[in-house]
Design a protein around this motif. Structure first.
Motif, mmCIF file in Angstrom:
data_model
loop_
_atom_site.group_PDB
_atom_site.id
_atom_site.type_symbol
_atom_site.label_atom_id
_atom_site.label_comp_id
_atom_site.label_asym_id
_atom_site.label_seq_id
_atom_site.Cartn_x
_atom_site.Cartn_y
_atom_site.Cartn_z
ATOM 1 N N ASN A 289 -29.352 -37.058 29.616
ATOM 2 C CA ASN A 289 -28.828 -35.693 29.505
ATOM 3 C C ASN A 289 -27.613 -35.589 28.581
ATOM 4 O O ASN A 289 -27.070 -34.485 28.404
ATOM 5 C CB ASN A 289 -28.448 -35.112 30.869
ATOM 6 N N ALA B 295 -28.495 -33.568 25.302
ATOM 7 C CA ALA B 295 -28.636 -32.132 25.571
ATOM 8 C C ALA B 295 -27.263 -31.490 25.796
ATOM 9 O O ALA B 295 -27.002 -30.375 25.328
ATOM 10 C CB ALA B 295 -29.528 -31.928 26.798
ATOM 11 N N PHE B 296 -26.372 -32.191 26.492
ATOM 12 C CA PHE B 296 -25.036 -31.645 26.747
ATOM 13 C C PHE B 296 -24.269 -31.454 25.443
ATOM 14 O O PHE B 296 -23.644 -30.406 25.213
ATOM 15 C CB PHE B 296 -24.272 -32.583 27.680
ATOM 16 N N LYS C 193 -20.552 -22.567 26.133
ATOM 17 C CA LYS C 193 -21.920 -22.827 26.597
ATOM 18 C C LYS C 193 -21.974 -23.733 27.820
ATOM 19 O O LYS C 193 -22.855 -23.599 28.662
ATOM 20 C CB LYS C 193 -22.748 -23.467 25.470
ATOM 21 N N THR C 194 -21.041 -24.665 27.909
ATOM 22 C CA THR C 194 -21.108 -25.655 28.994
ATOM 23 C C THR C 194 -20.015 -25.472 30.033
ATOM 24 O O THR C 194 -20.096 -26.030 31.126
ATOM 25 C CB THR C 194 -20.985 -27.071 28.417
ATOM 26 N N ALA D 140 -25.480 -31.172 22.438
ATOM 27 C CA ALA D 140 -26.088 -30.133 21.611
ATOM 28 C C ALA D 140 -25.676 -28.747 22.093
ATOM 29 O O ALA D 140 -25.353 -27.849 21.310
ATOM 30 C CB ALA D 140 -27.604 -30.282 21.635
ATOM 31 N N THR D 141 -25.676 -28.576 23.419
ATOM 32 C CA THR D 141 -25.267 -27.276 23.983
ATOM 33 C C THR D 141 -23.798 -27.001 23.718
ATOM 34 O O THR D 141 -23.394 -25.877 23.413
ATOM 35 C CB THR D 141 -25.559 -27.242 25.483
ATOM 36 N N LYS D 142 -22.995 -28.046 23.848
ATOM 37 C CA LYS D 142 -21.551 -27.898 23.651
ATOM 38 C C LYS D 142 -21.243 -27.468 22.232
ATOM 39 O O LYS D 142 -20.384 -26.598 21.996
ATOM 40 C CB LYS D 142 -20.851 -29.225 23.967
ATOM 41 N N ASP D 143 -21.940 -28.051 21.310
ATOM 42 C CA ASP D 143 -21.657 -27.775 19.900
ATOM 43 C C ASP D 143 -22.158 -26.411 19.450
ATOM 44 O O ASP D 143 -21.807 -25.948 18.362
ATOM 45 C CB ASP D 143 -22.270 -28.866 19.024
ATOM 46 N N GLN D 144 -22.990 -25.773 20.270
ATOM 47 C CA GLN D 144 -23.524 -24.460 19.885
ATOM 48 C C GLN D 144 -22.482 -23.346 20.012
ATOM 49 O O GLN D 144 -22.593 -22.327 19.349
ATOM 50 C CB GLN D 144 -24.745 -24.121 20.754
ATOM 51 N N GLY D 145 -21.534 -23.517 20.889
ATOM 52 C CA GLY D 145 -20.514 -22.480 21.073
ATOM 53 C C GLY D 145 -19.154 -22.974 20.642
ATOM 54 O O GLY D 145 -18.974 -24.105 20.176
ATOM 55 N N LYS E 296 -18.237 -32.975 33.339
ATOM 56 C CA LYS E 296 -18.221 -31.531 33.543
ATOM 57 C C LYS E 296 -17.411 -31.191 34.806
ATOM 58 O O LYS E 296 -17.560 -31.832 35.848
ATOM 59 C CB LYS E 296 -19.650 -30.998 33.686
#
Length: 461
Positions: free
Chosen positions: A100, A103-104, A125-126, A106-111, A153
């Motif tokens: 995981n 995925a974490f 995002k996270t 990638a999600t973090k870098d999106q916002g 997290k």
């Protein structure tokens, strides 16, 4: 009107309680949330640092090492993510990820990411997370250089804090509602005696004809209001007694003044009607007019003395009472028809007002001469101890009945046995008592042996 005052007072007390409870709730909530949040954050931080120390001890540099480390680790892969970066000379940098983790990231870098502290960050995002970075750099250049990145997290921490806030708010709201209602009822109960007391006081103030005669209702509780009402009733009784005494004083003064005025007017009328025809009545009329006017003068002077004594503030100094009493008795013996004997303790000094002492002694000597037979002696004695001074004037007169010993100090009071036989207006002993009271002393009358009275004045030394 009374109900409005009652409700307003209870509402004010309730409002104060509600604000106090709200303030306490805010403070306690802030302290609890801060302490719990800090402790949980430290737990998460120590967990992340523990993972870093475990990784550094294992020196994971390939997938095989990474596999076996993961098999023995109890790390929660849903909230904790690890990325290992391995760099060797001449080779491309390699990455090892925990489940995981990709995925974490990638999600973090999106916002957008906000850096709260050096290691604490917030991503849109996270959410909130804690990041630790550490490196293992071998001294052998052939060995790889390894860097560890751990993200933890903190969503569990925020969820816990949010749950804690909601629980505290719920409990505070329940206590605020119940407590406010309870305080409102309690305030109504506590204020009811005060409201009744206020209402009765207003009625008493408006009822001029019965001023001070009515008594306030005394509640059984609370104890403070009970004691206050009892004190108010005592004050009202004292004022009522004083008012009745003042009315008697005015009535008696009017009566005492009315008699000489009537006599004077009668003789003036006699002279006016018969003076021309019978001039022999003029000397007699003038004699009685002079006597009655002198009587009025004495009465007015006594009233003025009593009035001044009521407002007088005595300034005391060190006085040689032995010398003052002896000198006054010696000087006064020249104008008295009764012999004066003295029994004076020498060198008696006290803080006193000399003029008042002299006036007290002269008034008591006049009183003793007025009510004692001719040629009987009057004894003046002065004794003292460490605390008090006692001045006594003893006569061998008719004495004072026991039931009238306290009454004779009242204004215009005269014993029935001497009212018509001895001249006087009944103010002399009232003035003496007032002067003794202003001197912080006491005066009593006792029986003398074998007959007569002893007036004893006790003063603080």
């Amino acid at each position: 009107m009374k109900k409005n005052i009652f409700n307003t007072s209870a509402a004010k007390i309730t409002k104060v309680y509600a604000l106090l409870l709200l303030g306490i709730t805010v403070i306690l909530s802030s302290v609890i949330i801060s302490v719990v949040g800090l402790k949980q954050f430290q737990v998460q931080r120590h967990e992340a640092l523990g993972i870093v120390r475990g990784l550094k001890r294992s020196f994971i540099a390939n997938r095989n090492d990474w596999y076996w480390w993961r098999m023995g680790s109890s790390m929660d892969t849903d909230t904790t993510f690890v990325r290992i970066s391995v760099a060797q000379q001449g080779k491309k940098q390699r990455y090892l990820y925990s489940p995981n983790a990709k995925a974490f990231l990638a999600t973090k870098d999106q916002g957008s990411v906000t850096h709260l502290t050096a290691n604490t960050h917030y991503a849109t995002k996270t959410g909130l997370f804690y990041h630790v970075r550490a490196s293992d750099l071998s001294t052998n250049k052939a060995d790889p250089s390894v860097r560890y990145d751990i993200w933890v997290k903190l969503n569990g921490l925020t969820a816990l804090l949010w749950l804690l806030i909601r629980l505290i708010l719920l409990i505070a709201l329940v206590f605020l509602i119940i407590g406010t209602w309870f305080i409102y009822l309690l305030a109504r109960k506590l204020n009811r005696p005060l409201v009744e007391l206020t209402g009765t006081t207003k009625v008493i103030n408006q009822d001029i004809s019965n001023n001070y005669k009515r008594q306030l209702p005394v509640p059984d509780s609370p104890q403070e209001v009970h004691d206050l009402t009892v004190a108010f009733n005592q004050l009202l009784k004292s004022l009522s007694d004083q008012e009745q005494a003042d009315r008697r004083f005015v009535s008696n003064a009017s009566h005492e003044l009315k008699t000489p005025i009537a006599t004077i007017r009668g003789y003036v009328s006699l002279v006016d009607r018969r003076g021309d025809a019978h001039p022999e009545v003029i000397p007699t009329a003038l004699k009685y007019i002079d006597q009655e006017s002198e009587r009025m003068q004495r009465l007015v002077e006594s009233l003025l003395k009593l009035s001044r004594a009521n407002r007088l503030e005595l300034k005391t100094t060190a006085v040689d009472l032995s010398a003052v009493v002896q000198a006054t008795a010696t000087h006064y013996s020249d104008v008295m028809t009764r012999p004066i004997r003295t029994k004076i303790q020498p060198q008696v000094t006290a803080q006193a007002h000399q003029d008042s002492i002299e006036q007290i002694l002269i008034s008591l000597l006049n009183n003793a001469q007025k009510y004692s037979p001719a040629e009987t002696p009057i004894t003046v004695s002065l004794t003292a101890d460490d605390q008090t001074v006692t001045l006594a004037i003893a006569d061998q007169g008719i004495g004072v009945p026991d039931d009238q010993k306290k009454l004779i100090f009242g204004r215009f009071y005269r014993a029935s046995s001497v009212r018509n036989s001895v001249a006087g207006n009944g103010l002399g002993l009232a003035i003496v008592q007032q002067l003794v009271t202003l001197s912080h002393g006491q005066i009593v009358v006792r029986d003398n042996q074998p007959q007569g009275s002893v007036f004893m004045v006790t003063l603080p030394r």
